[in-house]
Each structure stands twice: as structure tokens, then as C-alpha cells.
Scaffold this active site. Structure first.
Site, PDB file in Angstrom:
ATOM      1  N   LYS A 187       1.825  -4.088   6.291  1.00  0.00           N
ATOM      2  CA  LYS A 187       2.258  -3.984   4.889  1.00  0.00           C
ATOM      3  C   LYS A 187       3.773  -3.757   4.820  1.00  0.00           C
ATOM      4  O   LYS A 187       4.468  -4.354   3.995  1.00  0.00           O
ATOM      5  CB  LYS A 187       1.506  -2.853   4.188  1.00  0.00           C
ATOM      6  N   GLY A 213      -4.699  10.868  11.666  1.00  0.00           N
ATOM      7  CA  GLY A 213      -3.920   9.909  10.879  1.00  0.00           C
ATOM      8  C   GLY A 213      -3.908  10.184   9.389  1.00  0.00           C
ATOM      9  O   GLY A 213      -3.168   9.545   8.645  1.00  0.00           O
ATOM     10  N   TYR A 248      -2.224  -1.676  10.706  1.00  0.00           N
ATOM     11  CA  TYR A 248      -2.480  -2.159   9.338  1.00  0.00           C
ATOM     12  C   TYR A 248      -1.296  -1.790   8.423  1.00  0.00           C
ATOM     13  O   TYR A 248      -0.749  -2.640   7.713  1.00  0.00           O
ATOM     14  CB  TYR A 248      -3.779  -1.547   8.785  1.00  0.00           C
ATOM     15  N   SER A 305       0.831  -1.206   0.000  1.00  0.00           N
ATOM     16  CA  SER A 305       0.000   0.000   0.000  1.00  0.00           C
ATOM     17  C   SER A 305       0.860   1.248   0.000  1.00  0.00           C
ATOM     18  O   SER A 305       1.967   1.264   0.565  1.00  0.00           O
ATOM     19  CB  SER A 305      -0.869  -0.027   1.253  1.00  0.00           C
TER      20      SER A 305
HETATM   21  C1  UD1 Z   1      -7.159   4.493   3.643  1.00  0.00           C
HETATM   22  C2  UD1 Z   1      -6.143   4.006   4.630  1.00  0.00           C
HETATM   23  C3  UD1 Z   1      -5.031   3.324   3.875  1.00  0.00           C
HETATM   24  C4  UD1 Z   1      -5.605   2.194   3.055  1.00  0.00           C
HETATM   25  C5  UD1 Z   1      -6.689   2.732   2.125  1.00  0.00           C
HETATM   26  C6  UD1 Z   1      -7.398   1.607   1.442  1.00  0.00           C
HETATM   27  C7  UD1 Z   1      -6.276   5.559   6.524  1.00  0.00           C
HETATM   28  C8  UD1 Z   1      -5.579   6.629   7.305  1.00  0.00           C
HETATM   29  N1  UD1 Z   1      -5.636   5.096   5.438  1.00  0.00           N
HETATM   30  O1  UD1 Z   1      -6.543   5.474   2.815  1.00  0.00           O
HETATM   31  O2  UD1 Z   1      -4.062   2.852   4.772  1.00  0.00           O
HETATM   32  O3  UD1 Z   1      -4.593   1.596   2.298  1.00  0.00           O
HETATM   33  O4  UD1 Z   1      -7.656   3.446   2.877  1.00  0.00           O
HETATM   34  O5  UD1 Z   1      -8.245   2.101   0.467  1.00  0.00           O
HETATM   35  O6  UD1 Z   1      -7.362   5.150   6.855  1.00  0.00           O
HETATM   36  N2  UD1 Z   1     -12.499  11.299   3.524  1.00  0.00           N
HETATM   37  C9  UD1 Z   1     -13.483  12.225   3.827  1.00  0.00           C
HETATM   38  N3  UD1 Z   1     -14.662  11.766   4.331  1.00  0.00           N
HETATM   39  C10 UD1 Z   1     -14.908  10.435   4.534  1.00  0.00           C
HETATM   40  C11 UD1 Z   1     -13.894   9.501   4.222  1.00  0.00           C
HETATM   41  C12 UD1 Z   1     -12.706   9.977   3.725  1.00  0.00           C
HETATM   42  O7  UD1 Z   1     -13.303  13.429   3.657  1.00  0.00           O
HETATM   43  O8  UD1 Z   1     -16.002  10.095   5.017  1.00  0.00           O
HETATM   44  C13 UD1 Z   1     -11.229  11.781   2.952  1.00  0.00           C
HETATM   45  C14 UD1 Z   1      -9.995  11.434   3.780  1.00  0.00           C
HETATM   46  O9  UD1 Z   1      -9.712  12.453   4.691  1.00  0.00           O
HETATM   47  C15 UD1 Z   1      -8.937  11.297   2.676  1.00  0.00           C
HETATM   48  C16 UD1 Z   1      -9.712  10.854   1.447  1.00  0.00           C
HETATM   49  O10 UD1 Z   1     -11.073  11.134   1.718  1.00  0.00           O
HETATM   50  O11 UD1 Z   1      -8.403  12.556   2.405  1.00  0.00           O
HETATM   51  C17 UD1 Z   1      -9.553   9.375   1.173  1.00  0.00           C
HETATM   52  O12 UD1 Z   1      -9.875   8.657   2.360  1.00  0.00           O
HETATM   53  P1  UD1 Z   1     -10.037   7.066   2.363  1.00  0.00           P
HETATM   54  O13 UD1 Z   1     -10.910   6.641   1.243  1.00  0.00           O
HETATM   55  O14 UD1 Z   1     -10.416   6.653   3.739  1.00  0.00           O
HETATM   56  O15 UD1 Z   1      -8.581   6.554   1.987  1.00  0.00           O
HETATM   57  P2  UD1 Z   1      -7.168   6.886   2.687  1.00  0.00           P
HETATM   58  O16 UD1 Z   1      -7.335   7.450   4.040  1.00  0.00           O
HETATM   59  O17 UD1 Z   1      -6.369   7.662   1.713  1.00  0.00           O
END
Ligand code: UD1
Length: 343
Positions: free
Chosen positions: A156, A301, A152, A127
Site C-alpha cells: 500500500k 503486529g 501487505y 490503508s
Molecule cells: C487489519 C490489518 C490491516 C488491514 C485491515 C483490513 C493487521 C495487523 N492489520 O487491521 O493492515 O488493512 O485488517 O481490514 O492484520 N482482534 C481480536 N480478536 C480477533 C481479531 C481481531 O481481538 O479475533 C482485535 C485486534 O487485536 C484489533 C482489532 O480487533 O485490535 C481489529 O482487528 P482486525 O479486524 O484484524 O483489523 P486490524 O488489525 O486493525
């Protein structure tokens, strides 16, 4: 015809199921092992609809050595793509031992069985989380790894280290770790897609469930980041592009010969960064409807921005992402609507 059976652990999961399709389309014979702890049997039906036949599937935990040994022998396995792992970041902080045991235990067992049975080809799901908050963007495979921010993420990183150490000790295995960026989208047939259990924590599943009325409102986690619109930037990659990268990686394993290292690592991303708000705007344009969202506080995070330089995969695997963010969201939306129509 040479033996072309590929064992896909976690093959009923989101990335795994799409990779099964890509493998079959490339002439491989995928065989799934999945314990269905975070996936559903209905995926097998979706695969059957797409491929026109039933993909062999063993419903079992791939931590089980004897099951793997039997499977390797019965199915004459030639290579393995190892997806099976727990992946919920928050949960991994609450249950570290369960995550280490499952994610690392399965990798160790699998590699033992591969060595024992003389199966040499392994692709490991890693990842972009290994890069943490990078200082320079886009990230290449030479970008320094940061200490993992979650259990997690650590599974990785340690997984990659295990592959590297086994390679240093023993050239019996040929291994590629693929560092995935943010997979979204679905198969264009809408027969398979992402099936989050419970309340989704990832952006696109939550957005889709909001758009379809299952959730009331999407919260954007922070708009005060040092980015052009203040929201975080990620590299969203269509899951079919990601799936096809595994086929390219398998083919590349065949070229790994000689006395040097038989382990390599590749970024698998679209190579483009998009903010949360850009993604929302693109989705609104695709679906023709306004999304109910609000700006909320930052999520602990989260990193500000990460996106891939995927040049190495293009040059050495001959792989590149072909589908746009728009296409990915169109496929995601089609899948979501199909799911809601069923309930
Ligand atoms: C997350 C995991 C990552 C994992 C990946 C799998 C974390 C910190 N990281 O990545 O380790 O490999 O998923 O797909 O959890 N966001 C919102 N609102 C929401 C959900 C997300 O604004 O309800 C934003 C987050 O702040 C981020 C972006 O959307 O900026 C993507 O979030 P997400 O889809 O959860 O992925 P990651 O956090 O990048």
C-alpha cells in the site's frame, strides 16, 4: 449523456461490491473485473438483486495487459477504481513475492493501460496501516508514515509512492488514494456483505461467526494495552459509507485541473475510535445475545490505537461517514444470519 463507465477492479470483493452499488446509485455505470481468487460469483447475484440488472463482469486477472486494453476499449472506460489486491497480513509475510507481484504488478499494468488509452481518472485503495503506531491521535493525512510492518502494508505504501511519482513525471493522470480505516457492516438489504474464505482473521467476521455458532469462541487479543479498557482501539467504518467516499472522490477528480499536482490522499474513517470490548458490547446489544469470548494474549503486529481525522475528506470531497457503529453491526448481523440461513 457523457460517458460514465467506471471500471471496478476487485469489484466482487467486500469493499468493491458495495462501491459498485454506490456508483450505480450515483448514476455511474460500473463494470467489474475480478479473478474471483478471494471472492465469489454469488456476489454478482446479490448485486443483481439490489440493482435490478446484471452488472457487467469480466472474470479475469487484472494483471493481464491485453485483457485490460480490450476492456477499456470495448466498455469505453472513463475511470478506474482499483481494489483488486491480496490483503491477508499474515500470508503476505509468508509469500512476499506473490504479494508484491500481484498488488504492485496490477497497479503498474493498469496505469500503463490508462496512459496508453488516455483514461485519466484513478482511485487507489490504500490503508490506515501506513500510519503504523501513530504518536498523535487522531491521524491526519500529514501524520508521518511509518515503515510498513507487513508486506501487505508495504504494497500500500509503495502503491501510494508510485502514484506520487507518476504525478510528478506526468500530469496525464488524476489520482486519489483513499486510506481506509476498518471497514465493517454490509448492505442493509443483506444481499451483499463480507465473505471471508476460511477462518477469518479480522475482528468482526470472527465475532459474527462466533455469534452464529460457526466458531466456538472469540479471543480478544490483549487487554493490557494503554487504553481505557486495555483493548485496542480502531476506527470502524460502515462499508456503505466507505463505498460512498469513492463516488465523492471520483467527482473530485473532475475538479483536478491546472498545472499543479493531480494526486491527493484522504483518510476515510468514521473519525471515532472504539475498543474491541466496546465493539463486543455494542454487538451484544444489537443481537440481544451474549457473545462467547475470552481475553487472550496480544497478536503480533497489532498497534494500540488508530483512528482518523477525516476533516480533509469532509472539506475537499464533501464526504463524511453517516452511519453509526451500531448500524454497521446491525447490518453485519443481518447479513451473517442470512448467510447461515442459506447453508
Ligand atoms: C487489519 C490489518 C490491516 C488491514 C485491515 C483490513 C493487521 C495487523 N492489520 O487491521 O493492515 O488493512 O485488517 O481490514 O492484520 N482482534 C481480536 N480478536 C480477533 C481479531 C481481531 O481481538 O479475533 C482485535 C485486534 O487485536 C484489533 C482489532 O480487533 O485490535 C481489529 O482487528 P482486525 O479486524 O484484524 O483489523 P486490524 O488489525 O486493525
Amino acid at each position: 449523456m457523457t460517458n460514465n463507465t467506471i471500471l471496478v477492479t476487485g469489484g466482487a470483493g467486500f469493499i468493491g461490491s458495495h462501491t459498485v452499488v454506490a456508483l450505480a446509485e450515483a448514476g455511474f455505470r460500473p463494470v467489474i473485473i475480478d479473478d474471483f481468487s478471494n471472492s465469489q460469483q454469488s456476489v454478482l447475484e446479490g448485486l443483481k438483486q439490489i440493482l435490478g440488472y446484471e452488472v457487467p463482469c469480466v472474470a479475469h486477472d487484472c494483471n493481464d495487459r491485453q485483457t485490460l486494453l480490450d476492456l477499456f476499449q470495448q466498455e469505453n472506460v472513463r475511470g478506474v477504481i482499483h481494489f483488486a489486491a491480496f490483503k491477508a497480513v499474515g500470508e503476505s509475510m509468508e509469500e512476499p513475492l506473490r504479494y508484491y507481484r500481484n498488488n504492485l504488478g496490477s497497479l503498474l499494468t493498469l496505469m500503463d493501460v490508462m496512459l496508453e488509452t488516455g483514461v485519466s481518472n484513478l482511485i487507489f485503495s490504500s490503508s490506515c496501516t501506513v500510519y503504523g503506531e501513530p504518536e498523535v491521535l487522531p491521524v491526519t493525512e500529514l501524520t508521518p508514515i511509518q515503515p510498513a510492518a507487513s508486506v501487505y502494508g508495504n504494497t500500500k505504501q509503495i502503491g501510494e509512492e508510485i502514484l506520487r511519482d507518476v504525478d510528478a513525471a506526468n500530469k496525464a493522470l488524476k489520482m486519489i488514494a483513499l486510506r481506509y480505516f476498518n471497514p465493517i457492516g454490509a448492505h442493509p438489504s443483506a444481499q451483499i456483505g463480507e465473505l471471508p474464505l476460511g477462518i477469518p482473521s479480522n475482528l468482526v467476521p470472527y465475532l459474527l461467526q462466533t455469534a452464529s455458532g460457526l466458531r466456538q469462541q472469540l479471543t480478544v487479543f490483549g487487554d493490557d494495552y494503554p487504553t481505557p479498557d486495555g483493548t485496542c482501539i480502531r476506527d470502524y467504518i460502515h462499508v456503505m459509507d466507505l463505498a460512498e467516499a469513492h463516488v465523492s472522490a471520483l467527482q473530485a477528480l473532475g475538479q483536478m485541473t491546472g498545472a499543479g499536482s493531480h494526486y491527493d490522499v484522504f483518510n476515510i474513517g468514521a473519525g471515532q475510535g472504539n475498543s474491541v470490548l466496546e465493539l463486543i458490547r455494542t454487538f451484544e446489544s444489537v443481537s440481544g445475545q451474549a457473545l462467547n469470548y475470552r481475553i487472550g494474549p496480544r497478536r503480533a503486529g497489532d498497534v494500540t490505537a488508530v483512528y482518523a481525522d477525516a476533516t480533509k475528506a469532509r472539506e475537499q470531497l464533501g464526504w463524511t461517514a453517516k452511519r453509526s457503529l451500531r448500524e454497521a453491526l446491525e447490518d453485519s448481523w443481518r447479513w451473517e444470519q442470512m448467510l447461515r440461513a442459506k447453508v
